[in-house]
Design an enzyme around this catalytic site. Structure first.
Site, PDB file in Angstrom:
ATOM      1  N   LYS A   1     -12.229  18.412   6.116  1.00 57.71           N
ATOM      2  CA  LYS A   1     -13.577  18.612   5.566  1.00 57.71           C
ATOM      3  C   LYS A   1     -13.743  20.044   5.055  1.00 57.71           C
ATOM      4  O   LYS A   1     -14.365  20.277   4.042  1.00 57.71           O
ATOM      5  CB  LYS A   1     -14.596  18.278   6.654  1.00 57.71           C
ATOM      6  CG  LYS A   1     -15.903  18.995   6.564  1.00 57.71           C
ATOM      7  CD  LYS A   1     -16.958  18.104   6.053  1.00 57.71           C
ATOM      8  CE  LYS A   1     -18.330  18.704   5.895  1.00 57.71           C
ATOM      9  NZ  LYS A   1     -18.555  20.058   6.258  1.00 57.71           N
TER      10      LYS A   1
ATOM     11  N   GLY B   1     -19.492  23.436  18.267  1.00 58.52           N
ATOM     12  CA  GLY B   1     -20.416  22.573  18.994  1.00 58.52           C
ATOM     13  C   GLY B   1     -21.252  21.714  18.061  1.00 58.52           C
ATOM     14  O   GLY B   1     -20.907  21.541  16.893  1.00 58.52           O
ATOM     15  N   ALA B   2     -22.376  21.173  18.591  1.00 58.70           N
ATOM     16  CA  ALA B   2     -23.172  20.172  17.875  1.00 58.70           C
ATOM     17  C   ALA B   2     -22.224  19.057  17.413  1.00 58.70           C
ATOM     18  O   ALA B   2     -22.182  18.688  16.241  1.00 58.70           O
ATOM     19  CB  ALA B   2     -23.943  20.778  16.704  1.00 58.70           C
ATOM     20  N   LEU B   3     -21.467  18.557  18.369  1.00 59.95           N
ATOM     21  CA  LEU B   3     -20.343  17.677  18.052  1.00 59.95           C
ATOM     22  C   LEU B   3     -20.803  16.304  17.575  1.00 59.95           C
ATOM     23  O   LEU B   3     -21.787  15.746  18.060  1.00 59.95           O
ATOM     24  CB  LEU B   3     -19.436  17.532  19.280  1.00 59.95           C
ATOM     25  CG  LEU B   3     -18.864  18.851  19.816  1.00 59.95           C
ATOM     26  CD1 LEU B   3     -17.919  18.588  20.982  1.00 59.95           C
ATOM     27  CD2 LEU B   3     -18.147  19.657  18.731  1.00 59.95           C
ATOM     28  N   HIS B   4     -20.058  15.762  16.606  1.00 56.23           N
ATOM     29  CA  HIS B   4     -20.341  14.441  16.046  1.00 56.23           C
ATOM     30  C   HIS B   4     -19.033  13.653  15.999  1.00 56.23           C
ATOM     31  O   HIS B   4     -18.000  14.131  16.511  1.00 56.23           O
ATOM     32  CB  HIS B   4     -20.979  14.582  14.660  1.00 56.23           C
ATOM     33  CG  HIS B   4     -20.238  15.511  13.736  1.00 56.23           C
ATOM     34  ND1 HIS B   4     -18.957  15.257  13.306  1.00 56.23           N
ATOM     35  CD2 HIS B   4     -20.597  16.708  13.187  1.00 56.23           C
ATOM     36  CE1 HIS B   4     -18.566  16.233  12.510  1.00 56.23           C
ATOM     37  NE2 HIS B   4     -19.536  17.138  12.425  1.00 56.23           N
TER      38      HIS B   4
ATOM     39  N   GLY C   1     -10.130  20.138  10.668  1.00 55.22           N
ATOM     40  CA  GLY C   1     -10.557  19.068   9.768  1.00 55.22           C
ATOM     41  C   GLY C   1     -10.316  19.403   8.299  1.00 55.22           C
ATOM     42  O   GLY C   1     -10.499  20.551   7.882  1.00 55.22           O
TER      43      GLY C   1
ATOM     44  N   HIS D   1     -15.790  15.487  14.912  1.00 52.26           N
ATOM     45  CA  HIS D   1     -15.142  16.292  15.949  1.00 52.26           C
ATOM     46  C   HIS D   1     -14.448  15.380  16.965  1.00 52.26           C
ATOM     47  O   HIS D   1     -13.335  15.670  17.410  1.00 52.26           O
ATOM     48  CB  HIS D   1     -16.171  17.141  16.691  1.00 52.26           C
ATOM     49  CG  HIS D   1     -16.922  18.102  15.829  1.00 52.26           C
ATOM     50  ND1 HIS D   1     -18.268  17.990  15.589  1.00 52.26           N
ATOM     51  CD2 HIS D   1     -16.518  19.194  15.134  1.00 52.26           C
ATOM     52  CE1 HIS D   1     -18.664  18.985  14.810  1.00 52.26           C
ATOM     53  NE2 HIS D   1     -17.620  19.724  14.501  1.00 52.26           N
TER      54      HIS D   1
HETATM   55  P1  AMP Z   1     -17.356  22.950  13.030  1.00 50.67           P
HETATM   56  O1  AMP Z   1     -17.648  23.049  14.478  1.00 50.67           O
HETATM   57  O2  AMP Z   1     -18.255  21.993  12.322  1.00 50.67           O
HETATM   58  O3  AMP Z   1     -17.202  24.264  12.363  1.00 50.67           O
HETATM   59  O4  AMP Z   1     -15.944  22.258  12.893  1.00 50.67           O
HETATM   60  C1  AMP Z   1     -14.944  22.268  13.886  1.00 50.67           C
HETATM   61  C2  AMP Z   1     -13.770  21.512  13.323  1.00 50.67           C
HETATM   62  O5  AMP Z   1     -14.168  20.169  13.048  1.00 50.67           O
HETATM   63  C3  AMP Z   1     -13.247  22.094  11.994  1.00 50.67           C
HETATM   64  O6  AMP Z   1     -11.832  22.023  12.012  1.00 50.67           O
HETATM   65  C4  AMP Z   1     -13.865  21.177  10.976  1.00 50.67           C
HETATM   66  O7  AMP Z   1     -13.112  21.106   9.776  1.00 50.67           O
HETATM   67  C5  AMP Z   1     -13.831  19.848  11.709  1.00 50.67           C
HETATM   68  N1  AMP Z   1     -14.789  18.903  11.156  1.00 50.67           N
HETATM   69  C6  AMP Z   1     -16.123  19.083  10.964  1.00 50.67           C
HETATM   70  N2  AMP Z   1     -16.677  17.995  10.395  1.00 50.67           N
HETATM   71  C7  AMP Z   1     -15.679  17.109  10.199  1.00 50.67           C
HETATM   72  C8  AMP Z   1     -15.597  15.791   9.639  1.00 50.67           C
HETATM   73  N3  AMP Z   1     -16.667  15.168   9.147  1.00 50.67           N
HETATM   74  N4  AMP Z   1     -14.397  15.186   9.609  1.00 50.67           N
HETATM   75  C9  AMP Z   1     -13.287  15.799  10.091  1.00 50.67           C
HETATM   76  N5  AMP Z   1     -13.297  17.038  10.635  1.00 50.67           N
HETATM   77  C10 AMP Z   1     -14.469  17.680  10.691  1.00 50.67           C
END
Ligand code: AMP
Length: 284
Positions: free
Chosen positions: A152, A23-26, A150, A29
């Site tokens: 990242k 969550g806290a999607l940007h 991602g 995501h």
């Molecule tokens: P998170 O919710 O941030 O743990 O990430 C969920 C998914 O989004 C994971 O597969 C991350 O690698 C991916 N992700 C997070 N930030 C980015 C970004 N800036 N660019 C590409 N993928 C991302």
């Protein structure tokens, strides 16, 4: 778009393309979800996004407590990016009560990428056990044919790929390039926690990756990246040039990656990029 809260809501959305998130999607995501939607479109498969802040992958309870939670806005991001179902389970749905310390769900055998590299594995003990545990549980509930992660989180991508290859070989793991802000800072839900002066310094993560890319010797590349971080008051945890696939030492002829973890104020940031070093040498 459907909002699923319980495992029983998921069968109509099985066999689709899956994007697990906390969550806290940007916009990072959103790019993953749009990519999932493009992959799903030809066969009109479901596009499932999970939103679950997984307690077992946080080694620091304060980090878990202050992790941003923004469900209403997240649902809008998912809808706009083409999700057909958002799975936002409770902790008890993922970890049914009964097992002490959330042990009711098994932790799969960890691949070498989760224990050997001395990167995230060393700095966040238990993190990849939690990541593998929750990913396997989510995969079993959502039953996707493909899942998008991602780049990242490069080590996470390698770990999930390896874990899935042995636990669920029919599931294809797809990597998506990192989405960055204008100044080069990789988008992250944790960026919202940065104090203003730390926020201004954070793009030095991307500068450090660029600096590393100017050197043909791995050790010199690591030193150059560290200097770029320190010059901007970022405190390095690790800077490492590694084989892109194994995360072991670099080999001439195999793709290499530079990986960084550093603190900007109280916020821990990670980033990585292709390391072109050996290639620079051969084109000189
Ligand atoms: P998170 O919710 O941030 O743990 O990430 C969920 C998914 O989004 C994971 O597969 C991350 O690698 C991916 N992700 C997070 N930030 C980015 C970004 N800036 N660019 C590409 N993928 C991302």
């Amino acid at each position: 778009m459907h909002l699923a809260r319980a495992a029983e809501d998921l069968p109509p959305f099985h066999h689709g393309v899956f994007v697990p998130t906390m969550g806290a999607l940007h916009a990072g995501h959103a790019a993953l979800i749009r990519h999932a939607a493009a992959l799903a479109a030809p066969k009109q498969l479901p596009v499932v996004v999970s939103i679950f802040v997984n307690p077992t992958q946080f080694n620091d309870p304060k980090d878990l407590e202050r992790y941003p939670r923004t469900l209403e806005a997240d649902l809008e991001v998912c809808r706009a990016a083409g999700a057909t179902c958002v799975f936002a389970p409770t902790v008890d749905t993922i970890y049914p009560p009964g097992g002490a310390d959330r042990t009711s769900i098994r932790v799969p055998t960890l691949p070498p990428a989760a224990t050997a590299p001395n990167l995230e594995d060393a700095h966040r003990p238990g993190h990849f056990a939690g990541v593998c545990q929750v990913c396997l549980r989510l995969f079993e509930l959502v039953q996707p044919t493909r899942a998008v992660f991602g780049e990242k989180d490069w080590q996470q991508l390698a770990v999930v790929r390896a874990m899935t290859a042995s636990e669920m070989p029919a599931l294809e793991i797809i990597g998506h390039p990192t989405i960055r802000e204008e100044g080069g800072l990789a988008m992250s839900s944790r960026n919202t926690l940065l104090m203003p002066q730390d926020r201004r310094r954070a793009p030095a993560m991307a500068r450090a990756l660029e600096e590393a890319g100017k050197h043909t010797d791995p050790a010199e590349a690591e030193q150059a990246a560290k200097r770029a971080l320190l010059a901007n008051r970022l405190v390095p945890e690790y800077v490492a040039v590694r084989d892109a696939a194994t995360l072991g030492p670099v080999n001439m002829g195999s793709p290499a990656r530079v990986l960084i973890a550093a603190r900007s104020g109280s916020v821990r940031l990670i980033d990585n990029a292709i390391w072109p070093g050996f290639r620079l040498e051969t084109t000189d």
